[in-house]
Design a protein around this motif. Structure first.
Motif: not given
Length: 254
Positions: A149-151, A168-171, A182, A184, A186-187, A207
């Motif tokens: 993931v990325n946040f 809040k992270a993008s996977e 960022l 993409d 995010k959940s 998003d």
């Protein structure tokens, strides 16, 4: 007549100066806008983690383009002395061979113990791809995420007998630009320290733009970005949002 000619010349000079001033101001505004646009694009690219497809290609070459590092531990639960260790990533200037390199994920409780930070804060900002929950009393540390993931933001929210970690992270590389960043979708991930578990809050194809707790309860109002043009990215300035209420206890939308 002389006064009229003088006034006409004065107006002409002032008009010329005004045009020059507006031209210079317009050029400066355009230059600043372009520089800011490039800065934001460079930031998004730098903070993103590589997509699964790119990782697979690099693995076949036995190479890597990014490395991870452990940030200074942050105290989030003073009563139980529980820390979080944000895990960040850096993009290398060029690919490097993996052979002979140490495992980037290897670390120990003793390593964290030597760098404990006694400061207290409700939020942390950076380029992260994971969080380690660390309890020095029992020497246990565990990764919060088992997937890539990325946040860039970690928030802590304190309630009576409860501390929540919100991320809040993008996977997934929904924007299809080769990195998970960022841009993409995010959940929202909510980790409960008392229950020792994490909930994922989100809607497929949307998003999580922002969120807010309702009247000091654990229920949330979440604002979602709607991807109207289906390009895998929510664009704030020309795409709409919708608001939904999330019941923390039941895990249902209202």
């Amino acid at each position: 007549m002389k006064i009229e000619k003088y006034n006409q010349k004065l107006l002409a000079i002032l008009g010329t100066v005004g045009v020059i001033f507006l031209t210079v101001a317009l050029i400066a505004f355009i230059s600043i806008t372009i520089m800011e646009h490039h800065r934001l694009n460079d930031y998004d690219t730098e903070t993103g983690i590589l997509s699964d497809e790119k990782i697979e290609r690099l693995q076949k070459e036995n190479k890597r383009e990014q490395v991870i590092s452990y940030e200074t531990p942050k105290l989030v639960d003073t009563l139980n002395s529980i820390y979080i260790v944000p895990v960040s990533h850096k993009t290398l200037n060029e690919k490097e061979d993996i052979s002979g390199l140490l495992n980037a994920y290897s670390s120990s409780a003793n390593d964290f113990n030597r760098n404990l930070d006694s400061r207290y804060s409700g939020g942390f900002y950076g380029a992260f791809n994971n969080v380690i929950i660390y309890n020095p009393k029992d020497g246990i540390n565990k990764k919060l995420f088992d997937k890539r993931v990325n946040f860039n933001d970690i928030k802590t929210e304190y309630f009576d007998k409860e501390t929540l970690l919100l991320i809040k992270a993008s996977e997934k590389d929904t924007y299809k630009d080769g990195v998970i960043n960022l841009k993409d979708f995010k959940s929202l991930y909510i980790y409960s320290f008392s229950q020792n578990k994490m909930e994922k809050v989100g809607i497929d194809g949307m998003d999580v733009y922002n969120y807010k707790f309702i009247n000091n309860s654990k229920d949330l109002v979440i604002r979602f970005g709607v991807d109207k043009n289906n390009d895998g990215q929510y664009e704030e300035y020309n795409e709409p949002t919708l608001i939904k209420k999330y019941n923390f206890k039941t895990g249902k939308w209202h």
